[in-house]
Design an enzyme around this catalytic site. Structure first.
Site, PDB file in Angstrom:
ATOM      1  N   ASP A  29      38.358 -31.889  79.104  1.00  0.00           N
ATOM      2  CA  ASP A  29      37.957 -31.177  80.322  1.00  0.00           C
ATOM      3  C   ASP A  29      36.647 -30.425  80.113  1.00  0.00           C
ATOM      4  OD1 ASP A  29      38.250 -29.744  82.895  1.00  0.00           O
ATOM      5  OD2 ASP A  29      40.297 -30.474  82.795  1.00  0.00           O
ATOM      6  N   HIS A  35      37.407 -25.079  85.295  1.00  0.00           N
ATOM      7  CA  HIS A  35      38.314 -26.206  85.503  1.00  0.00           C
ATOM      8  C   HIS A  35      39.211 -26.470  84.288  1.00  0.00           C
ATOM      9  CE1 HIS A  35      39.370 -30.517  86.069  1.00  0.00           C
ATOM     10  NE2 HIS A  35      39.249 -30.270  87.350  1.00  0.00           N
ATOM     11  N   SER A  94      43.572 -33.243  89.694  1.00  0.00           N
ATOM     12  CA  SER A  94      43.302 -32.590  88.406  1.00  0.00           C
ATOM     13  C   SER A  94      44.364 -31.564  88.064  1.00  0.00           C
ATOM     14  CB  SER A  94      41.986 -31.818  88.464  1.00  0.00           C
ATOM     15  OG  SER A  94      40.912 -32.657  88.253  1.00  0.00           O
TER      16      SER A  94
END
Ligand code: NAG
Ligand code: NAG
Ligand code: NAG
Ligand code: NAG
Ligand code: NAG
Ligand code: NAG
Length: 753
Positions: free
Chosen positions: A137, A208, A528
């Site tokens: 990520d 994220h 996600s």
């Protein structure tokens, strides 16, 4: 090999909690009452007045909390048991649910999928203790409370990973929770030689990666919230598992080379589960051009379970990515939680609306003015200290822009389209309500009738227990998977919409007017966010069954998923007017961790089986070599990959023949229940097709015994209905094990990309 730009699959993501209950008289509880408004007597001018009259007949109206006209039909009120009982007898009553229970602190998505500390997968797996989850990520914020290592066992001796040195990052950034962190940007730099990277380290500047890894394995964090929304205790799905971050996604771009390097290292370091919330969004490429497909084949050979996001390119068919047959591919679902604001008119009528506005609003009532289409900024400026009311004429977005330019104190936007709950609106940067025509008319009528119309807003309302839930969200990419349509994808759903989880404190989460706001948590949506839920649950399964292959774990998750929602109706598709979703949208349904620990039977498969399947797909030896790293002569070929679901194409559109065609699937199930058991096949759905299972009964004398069966679908050469679906369920004699596989028959044809 050419480098490809990958697409980051995300929007937002993960936890929710209950608010502490406020003080109430012990005998009374707050309930949300759902009403059927078609039963409303014509004498009432509004739902609100109907509800108030109903309350006054059983109790006193001061017990009223809110009237809901938009998010649901009904109201909330604090009631004693006998008052509630009386209400149940009223005409129009549908159901009631308790408002938040007392002092429950939980991450809501874990609770929503059934995880509980009193029984089931959490205690059985010791919360994933000892399992290592690798996440590819944007990096990680190591100081986030989600990665504190209180109560976490020490780093397993088999672990070969490390904490790489870099900008604001060194070995002391890791601990027993975050046991590895690396970064990969050589591909990025190679493609952009002049680029100056400011955070050349595993540290997350975007948020994220911090979000996804805390969803998978975040430790307990009390007092988590998004500006008063979703307040409670945050935690991941496997709160005692270890995390290793492989940063390969940069704000400047993502390159295959970096991603493959990251996965490569993760395999070597010794992760048990790998979570990948990114993918290539090029339609119809061969698997060997897909860096995730290639890099993860090796993971499967090593027994590492890999979960990947289906993509956010829905709701059309064929939009799915990451559908390689060795992956578990995740779609995104909503949960039973809503975030709201409330508009209270001077008449006391309240209208709730979806909102994540982070600020506060004066409690006093201020003037409300109807400005029709809100087309002129000059006119709006003249009334900027009022709440303006705009009715959709051109586009809502230009009305919003005008309201922002005029710096109005607040606004109500009325629209006939269904966009009132769209994320861009609920994330308004100023106090605003987006409401539909019916509520809008209430507001306009009120303004016209009142000599001094006023209104006021409240925000930060979290509503738990909404029904139906889950629903498949519109953005979640749909199957079939263009590169490999003969395997049904996605595999299943996990919570992905508006999930609360940790965030990088240097990345803004929202704004009020033009000032950016920062927070240690963020509420975002996307496949996600769904993906690490599955990674965390897979870690729980792995903790209990360390010897299970990735295919066996996938089978356990797929065959135990829940295809029904919390009203016990079929899971609905938001993008299709809330009609029931097919497996091309939702796979087998919502992940069910408690059942996944003991699935009864599993559909196992080895790396060799995937190779036989690629051979049967007519992949060349070169293509197969790219994927598998070795040469295979394809003497053995089989389309019958032992997959826990079925998809069949009846799409010969050129056929004039009326003859039916028969498609057959061979499968082998392994008994992982205790001792001998017999199973019977149960078929559901598949309207218009003939479906057979042979044999219809499977007898197992011992644990780990295997049995083979054949499923046949007989249908026309060209199926007129786009999708026909159903299921094959093996149920053992005492009903303890229910092993369900979705089946799809489709007339869909893949157009050339
Ligand atoms: C509700 O209705 C049932 C049967 O119709 C009756 O027995 C009961 O007493 C009623 N309860 C109240 C609180 O009115
Ligand atoms: C490691 O990083 C921490 C936090 O950034 C810093 O306080 C510490 O001095 C660093 N240690 C070394 C040896 O660089
Ligand atoms: C809103 O009010 C609460 C409680 O008074 C306060 O803690 C919070 O900081 C305020 N929010 C903003 C964005 O000013
Ligand atoms: C593979 O090639 C054979 C022989 O040309 C053909 O019969 C078969 O349909 C092909 N399989 C697929 C999946 O395209
Ligand atoms: C093909 O399958 C047979 C039977 O399962 C096995 O004995 C043989 O080794 C396989 N051949 C290759 C090249 O994989
Ligand atoms: C399974 O069925 C067989 C044949 O009907 C029977 O002999 C056997 O006892 C059954 N096994 C169990 C565990 O019920």
């Amino acid at each position: 090999m050419a480098t490809l730009t990958l697409k980051l699959v995300s929007t937002l993501l993960f936890t929710i909690f209950y608010l502490d209950s406020t003080l109430q008289t012990p005998s009374a509880e707050t309930y949300i009452i759902h009403m059927d408004i078609s039963a409303m007597p014509k004498a009432f001018s509004s739902q609100h007045s109907w509800y108030m009259s109903m309350l006054s007949s059983i109790s006193d109206t001061s017990k009223h909390v809110y009237s809901y006209t938009n998010s649901l039909h009904g109201f909330s009120a604090t009631l004693t048991a006998s008052e509630l009982e009386a209400l149940r007898n009223s005409s129009g009553y549908v159901s009631s649910t308790r408002d938040h229970p007392l002092r429950v602190h939980t991450t809501h998505t874990s609770q929503f999928i059934g995880l509980s500390s009193s029984s089931g997968a959490w205690p059985a797996s010791n919360y994933g203790e000892g399992v290592i989850i690798g996440v590819v990520d944007t990096g990680i914020w190591p100081e986030s409370e989600s990665f504190n290592d209180q109560g976490i066992t020490k780093v397993p001796s088999r672990w070969k990973g490390k904490c790489m040195y870099g900008t604001r990052f060194n070995s002391s950034s890791c601990n027993n929770k975050l046991i590895g962190a690396r970064f990969y940007n050589k591909g990025l730099i190679a493609n952009n030689p002049k680029l100056k990277i400011s955070m050349s380290s595993p540290r997350d500047v975007s948020g994220h990666g911090t979000h996804t890894s805390s969803i998978a394995a975040g430790n307990y964090v009390r007092g988590a919230s998004y500006f008063g929304y979703a307040t409670g205790v945050a935690r991941g799905m496997a709160p005692r598992a270890h995390v290793a971050m492989y940063k390969a996604i940069w704000r400047y771009g993502v390159y295959s080379s970096d991603v493959i390097a990251a996965i490569d290292q993760a395999l070597q370091d010794g992760v048990d589960v790998l979570s990948v919330s990114l993918g290539m969004s090029v339609k119809g490429i061969f698997l060997e051009d897909d860096p995730i497909a290639i890099a993860t084949f090796a993971a499967i050979e090593k027994g590492i379970f890999v979960v990947a996001s289906a993509g956010n390119d829905g709701p059309l068919y064929w939009t799915l990515i990451n559908g390689a047959p060795w992956l578990l591919t995740v779609g995104s679902a909503t949960t039973d939680r809503k975030f709201e604001g409330i508009l209270t008119l001077g008449s006391q009528v309240q209208i709730s609306f979806a909102s994540l506005y982070p600020g506060n609003f004066s409690l006093r009532q201020i003037p409300l003015v109807y400005m029709d289409g809100c087309e002129s900024v000059t006119e709006l400026k003249k009334v900027k200290f009022n709440i303006i009311v705009c009715k959709d004429k051109l586009s809502i977005s230009s009305q919003v822009k005008n309201a922002v330019s005029a710096e109005v104190v607040g606004a109500v936007f009325i629209s006939g389209s269904s966009i009132s709950e769209s994320e861009s609106h609920i994330r308004s940067s100023f106090p605003a309500a987006f409401i539909g025509l019916r509520d809008g008319q209430t507001v306009i009528d009120y303004i016209q009738k009142s000599s001094n119309p006023t209104g006021s807003f409240q925000f930060q309302k979290t509503v738990i227990g909404t029904k139906p839930a889950p629903k498949i969200d519109s953005y979640s990419s749909r199957g079939p998977f263009p590169s490999c349509p003969s395997i049904l994808k996605p595999d299943l759903l996990a919570p992905g919409s508006l999930v609360l989880a940790s965030w990088s404190p240097i990345s803004s989460v929202t704004k009020i007017r033009s000032s950016l706001l920062f927070n240690n948590f963020n509420l975002i949506s996307g496949t996600s966010m769904a993906t690490p839920h599955v990674a965390g649950v897979a870690a729980l399964v792995k903790a209990v069954h360390p010897d299970w292959s990735p295919a066996a774990i996938r089978s356990a998750l797929v065959t135990t998923a829940n295809s029904l929602d919390n009203t016990l109706g079929p899971i609905k598709d938001i993008a299709n007017n809330d009609l029931p979703a097919s497996p091309l949208e939702m796979g087998a349904g919502l992940i069910n961790p408690n059942r996944a620990l003991s699935p009864g039977l599993v559909y196992d498969a080895t790396a060799e089986d995937y190779i036989k399947f690629l051979c049967a797909m007519n992949y060349t030896t070169t293509q197969i070599r790219i994927i598998t790293k070795s040469y295979h002569n394809c003497i053995n070929r089989s389309m019958d990959l032992n997959y826990p679901s079925f998809i069949s194409f009846f799409n010969n559109v050129y056929s004039n023949s009326n003859e039916n065609v028969v498609q057959e699937f061979w499968r082998t199930v392994t008994n992982v229940g205790e001792g001998g058991t017999n199973y019977t096949a149960k078929l559901e759905g598949m309207e218009g097709l003939k479906v057979y299972v042979e044999p219809e009964r499977l007898e197992f004398k011992n644990k780990y015994e295997k049995q083979r069966y054949k499923l046949s679908l007989e249908g026309p050469k060209w199926l007129e209905k786009v999708v026909v679906y159903g299921s094959l369920t093996w149920v053992n004699d005492d009903g303890k094990y229910v092993v369900r596989s979705p089946i799809v028959a489709t007339g869909l044809v893949l157009e050339s990309p």
